[in-house]
Design a protein around this motif. Structure first.
Motif, PDB file in Angstrom:
ATOM      1  N   ASP A 219       0.839  -1.206   0.000  1.00  0.00           N
ATOM      2  CA  ASP A 219       0.000   0.000   0.000  1.00  0.00           C
ATOM      3  C   ASP A 219       0.871   1.251   0.000  1.00  0.00           C
ATOM      4  O   ASP A 219       1.899   1.316   0.677  1.00  0.00           O
ATOM      5  CB  ASP A 219      -0.859   0.044   1.277  1.00  0.00           C
ATOM      6  CG  ASP A 219      -1.923  -1.049   1.298  1.00  0.00           C
ATOM      7  OD1 ASP A 219      -2.268  -1.584   0.227  1.00  0.00           O
ATOM      8  OD2 ASP A 219      -2.389  -1.380   2.407  1.00  0.00           O
ATOM      9  N   ARG A 220       0.435   2.250  -0.735  1.00  0.00           N
ATOM     10  CA  ARG A 220       1.053   3.591  -0.721  1.00  0.00           C
ATOM     11  C   ARG A 220       2.512   3.624  -1.167  1.00  0.00           C
ATOM     12  O   ARG A 220       3.208   4.599  -0.919  1.00  0.00           O
ATOM     13  CB  ARG A 220       0.934   4.252   0.664  1.00  0.00           C
ATOM     14  CG  ARG A 220      -0.504   4.443   1.151  1.00  0.00           C
ATOM     15  CD  ARG A 220      -0.557   5.012   2.555  1.00  0.00           C
ATOM     16  NE  ARG A 220       0.253   4.285   3.500  1.00  0.00           N
ATOM     17  CZ  ARG A 220      -0.070   3.083   4.010  1.00  0.00           C
ATOM     18  NH1 ARG A 220      -1.216   2.496   3.686  1.00  0.00           N
ATOM     19  NH2 ARG A 220       0.737   2.481   4.847  1.00  0.00           N
ATOM     20  N   VAL A 221       2.999   2.586  -1.771  1.00  0.00           N
ATOM     21  CA  VAL A 221       4.377   2.651  -2.306  1.00  0.00           C
ATOM     22  C   VAL A 221       4.413   3.717  -3.396  1.00  0.00           C
ATOM     23  O   VAL A 221       3.488   3.840  -4.198  1.00  0.00           O
ATOM     24  CB  VAL A 221       4.800   1.273  -2.878  1.00  0.00           C
ATOM     25  CG1 VAL A 221       6.029   1.398  -3.770  1.00  0.00           C
ATOM     26  CG2 VAL A 221       5.072   0.300  -1.733  1.00  0.00           C
TER      27      VAL A 221
ATOM     28  N   ALA B 227       4.782  -1.579   2.467  1.00  0.00           N
ATOM     29  CA  ALA B 227       3.853  -0.447   2.456  1.00  0.00           C
ATOM     30  C   ALA B 227       4.556   0.847   2.833  1.00  0.00           C
ATOM     31  O   ALA B 227       5.398   0.877   3.731  1.00  0.00           O
ATOM     32  CB  ALA B 227       2.711  -0.719   3.421  1.00  0.00           C
ATOM     33  N   GLY B 228       4.213   1.910   2.147  1.00  0.00           N
ATOM     34  CA  GLY B 228       4.700   3.241   2.505  1.00  0.00           C
ATOM     35  C   GLY B 228       6.128   3.538   2.073  1.00  0.00           C
ATOM     36  O   GLY B 228       6.645   4.622   2.322  1.00  0.00           O
ATOM     37  N   THR B 229       6.762   2.607   1.442  1.00  0.00           N
ATOM     38  CA  THR B 229       8.154   2.839   1.001  1.00  0.00           C
ATOM     39  C   THR B 229       8.182   3.727  -0.238  1.00  0.00           C
ATOM     40  O   THR B 229       7.307   3.663  -1.088  1.00  0.00           O
ATOM     41  CB  THR B 229       8.854   1.482   0.744  1.00  0.00           C
ATOM     42  OG1 THR B 229       9.149   0.898   2.006  1.00  0.00           O
ATOM     43  CG2 THR B 229      10.149   1.638  -0.053  1.00  0.00           C
TER      44      THR B 229
ATOM     45  N   GLY C  24      11.459  -3.612   3.221  1.00  0.00           N
ATOM     46  CA  GLY C  24      10.401  -3.535   4.221  1.00  0.00           C
ATOM     47  C   GLY C  24       9.557  -2.283   4.062  1.00  0.00           C
ATOM     48  O   GLY C  24       9.731  -1.516   3.120  1.00  0.00           O
ATOM     49  N   PRO C  25       8.649  -2.065   5.030  1.00  0.00           N
ATOM     50  CA  PRO C  25       7.773  -0.890   4.951  1.00  0.00           C
ATOM     51  C   PRO C  25       8.500   0.398   5.329  1.00  0.00           C
ATOM     52  O   PRO C  25       9.497   0.367   6.055  1.00  0.00           O
ATOM     53  CB  PRO C  25       6.684  -1.217   5.976  1.00  0.00           C
ATOM     54  CG  PRO C  25       7.332  -2.153   6.939  1.00  0.00           C
ATOM     55  CD  PRO C  25       8.340  -2.944   6.170  1.00  0.00           C
TER      56      PRO C  25
ATOM     57  N   ALA D 272      14.883  -4.165   6.458  1.00  0.00           N
ATOM     58  CA  ALA D 272      13.752  -4.208   7.392  1.00  0.00           C
ATOM     59  C   ALA D 272      12.962  -2.898   7.270  1.00  0.00           C
ATOM     60  O   ALA D 272      13.028  -2.224   6.257  1.00  0.00           O
ATOM     61  CB  ALA D 272      14.275  -4.445   8.805  1.00  0.00           C
ATOM     62  N   ALA D 273      12.249  -2.515   8.326  1.00  0.00           N
ATOM     63  CA  ALA D 273      11.376  -1.334   8.233  1.00  0.00           C
ATOM     64  C   ALA D 273      12.162  -0.045   8.412  1.00  0.00           C
ATOM     65  O   ALA D 273      13.146  -0.001   9.145  1.00  0.00           O
ATOM     66  CB  ALA D 273      10.292  -1.432   9.300  1.00  0.00           C
ATOM     67  N   GLY D 274      11.732   0.999   7.718  1.00  0.00           N
ATOM     68  CA  GLY D 274      12.274   2.336   7.939  1.00  0.00           C
ATOM     69  C   GLY D 274      13.747   2.507   7.587  1.00  0.00           C
ATOM     70  O   GLY D 274      14.412   3.412   8.097  1.00  0.00           O
ATOM     71  N   VAL D 275      14.253   1.669   6.726  1.00  0.00           N
ATOM     72  CA  VAL D 275      15.671   1.775   6.331  1.00  0.00           C
ATOM     73  C   VAL D 275      15.821   2.862   5.260  1.00  0.00           C
ATOM     74  O   VAL D 275      14.953   3.021   4.395  1.00  0.00           O
ATOM     75  CB  VAL D 275      16.160   0.408   5.787  1.00  0.00           C
ATOM     76  CG1 VAL D 275      17.550   0.519   5.166  1.00  0.00           C
ATOM     77  CG2 VAL D 275      16.148  -0.634   6.904  1.00  0.00           C
ATOM     78  N   HIS D 276      16.909   3.629   5.328  1.00  0.00           N
ATOM     79  CA  HIS D 276      17.208   4.601   4.284  1.00  0.00           C
ATOM     80  C   HIS D 276      18.447   4.159   3.511  1.00  0.00           C
ATOM     81  O   HIS D 276      19.485   3.922   4.111  1.00  0.00           O
ATOM     82  CB  HIS D 276      17.497   5.988   4.890  1.00  0.00           C
ATOM     83  CG  HIS D 276      16.286   6.639   5.471  1.00  0.00           C
ATOM     84  ND1 HIS D 276      16.243   7.971   5.795  1.00  0.00           N
ATOM     85  CD2 HIS D 276      15.065   6.139   5.783  1.00  0.00           C
ATOM     86  CE1 HIS D 276      15.049   8.260   6.292  1.00  0.00           C
ATOM     87  NE2 HIS D 276      14.314   7.171   6.300  1.00  0.00           N
TER      88      HIS D 276
END
Ligand code: UD1
Ligand code: CA
Length: 452
Positions: free
Chosen positions: A286-288, A303-305, A319-320, A337-341
């Motif tokens: 979602d929201r990619v 999602a959200g990435t 991840g998201p 994983a999540a929130g990686v930059h």
């Protein structure tokens, strides 16, 4: 009646001016013939027979995985001759559907309609109306509108050449009758070939009804003979794929500048900017959001990435809520994983990066296990290759790697460790400490050389 599909794919394709056999020319990254086989499989046939000839083993090798029966047509004496090679392997009680390996955009639904019109007493051909019918076989109808014959361009008289309803070549017919008609074909015609199309007049003579089913669009039955037509089917395919995504809720900024070469699964409110290529199996949460000039091949994105401009992602799991790019490269085996930059000019290969870690500038992470909350400074390199073997680098949670560090693997940086900028780390760096490797800074009196 059980179904057997025969795909004609023996032709040479001279006009392609290519060493690659015509049916292997790529459409959306896959051989044209593969598209035809996929479509045929959706009809649930008992068997698919592919008549091949030109390009011989190369064609078979390219599609070695395909669940088809290969039938060699060593010399090409026409479409009727091609079908003759395949029919001995087909039981009499089957319906035979004839497809062309160079007509790759036909939809299963259209073929289903053709099959609905076929039976013991009825033969069905797929026809299409063209503003310029030159070159094709024409569908001849009597005054009551009943089809009674197909005449090839080269055998047609002036009046027949004016007919705009043409034969696409795709046909469905009962096997028993077809076998009889094929054995009666002659090659007394302008091209000295055995024409499959001659079975139409034979069917009428035997008291069968011939139905011409009109194709819904000319694009679906577009045959590919040269590189111009190859680009045309590519454009049609592109449009169809982009429209399917848009109908499913994806925002596509410009459908003419999105290429889907495979299968895309997606959530809600996905946005795709211009010049994006999605290849293989791609899953978008979602929201990619995908920025311009991005290539994604066989990846799953949470999602959200956000994937920013000019990034290339291959066989990676993202991840998201990550931020990737601009100008990032994820190579096979990157698992974020999540929130990686992952920022600009950063390459990640066969590495795991934990929650919230940031690798923002000019860095190579190869064969690494990076924990969560790690900050990797600009210009860091995991030196994973000693010239012969690859080694792993491990970085614990919360570590801070100063800019320009060389981490010579195998090596471990402990949790909460700090690495001083510019260090070449060859031994494990303990948790919680500052480790640095640096020569002493000196300042000397020195005269710059001058040009003579
Ligand atoms: C054929 C039809 C014509 C139709 C046109 C549509 C006949 C006699 N004519 O003409 O009515 O309007 O297609 O495109 O059927 N092939 C073989 N072995 C052969 C000859 C052909 O496998 O010996 C294959 C080709 O690779 C191709 C298909 O059959 O996929 C059609 O052959 P092609 O030569 O293009 O037929 P056309 O003369 O264009
Ligand atoms: Ca043709």
């Amino acid at each position: 009646m059980p179904l057997s599909v025969v795909i004609l794919a023996a032709g040479q394709g001279k006009r392609m001016k290519s060493d690659l056999p015509k049916v292997l020319q790529p459409l959306a990254g896959r051989p044209m013939l593969e598209h035809v086989i996929r479509c045929a499989r959706e009809l649930g046939p008992a068997a698919i027979h592919v008549v091949y000839g030109h390009g011989g083993e190369r064609v078979r090798d390219a599609l070695a995985e395909a669940p088809v029966n290969w039938v060699l047509q060593a010399e090409q004496h026409g479409t009727g001759h091609a079908v003759m090679q395949a029919v001995p392997g087909i039981p009499d009680d089957h319906t035979i559907l004839i497809l062309y390996g160079d007509v790759p955009l036909t939809r299963p639904g259209t073929l289903g309609r053709l099959l609905d019109r076929t039976g013991e007493t009825c033969l069905a051909i797929l026809s299409v109306k063209l503003t310029n019918p030159a070159g094709y076989g024409r569908v001849l109808r009597d005054t009551a509108g009943r089809v009674y014959r197909i005449v090839e361009q080269k055998d047609a008289n002036r009046k027949e050449q004016a007919i705009d309803e043409v034969n696409t070549g795709l046909m469905a017919v009962g096997a028993r009758a077809l076998k009889t008609w094929l054995s009666n074909l002659s090659n007394h015609n302008a091209q000295g070939e055995y024409y499959l199309t001659d079975v139409v007049a034979m069917a009428v003579k035997d008291g069968l009804r011939v139905e011409a089913v009109l194709a819904p669009t000319a694009a679906e039955v577009l045959g590919v003979n040269d590189k111009i037509q190859l680009a045309q089917v590519e454009a049609e395919h592109r449009r169809f794929q982009a429209e399917a995504l848009m109908l499913a809720g994806v925002t596509v900024v410009d459908p003419a500048r999105l290429d889907v070469r495979g299968e895309v699964e997606h959530g809600r409110d996905v946005q795709i900017d211009v010049n994006v290529i999605l290849e293989g199996r791609v899953k978008l949460g979602d929201r990619v959001r995908i920025g311009p000039n991005v290539v994604i091949r066989d990846c799953e994105i949470g999602a959200g990435t956000v994937v920013n401009a000019n990034s290339l992602l291959e066989q990676s799991l993202v991840g998201p809520d990550c931020v990737i790019g601009p100008f990032a490269r994820l190579r096979p085996g990157a698992r974020l994983a999540a929130g990686v930059h992952i920022g600009n000019f950063v390459e990640v290969k066969n590495s795991v990066v934990g929650d919230g870690s940031k690798v923002n500038h000019l860095t190579y992470l190869g064969d690494s296990d990076v924990g969560s909350g790690v900050n990797v400074g600009a210009g860091t390199v995991t030196c994973n290759y000693d010239g012969a073997n690859k080694h792993r680098t491990t970085i614990g949670d919360g570590a801070f790697i100063g800019s320009g560090a060389m981490l010579v693997a195998p090596v471990t940086v402990g949790e909460q460790a700090t690495i001083g900028a510019g260090s070449t780390i060859t031994k494990d760096a303990p948790a919680g400490k500052l480790t640095l490797e640096r020569s002493k800074q000196v300042s000397l009196d020195w005269k710059r050389p001058v040009k003579k």
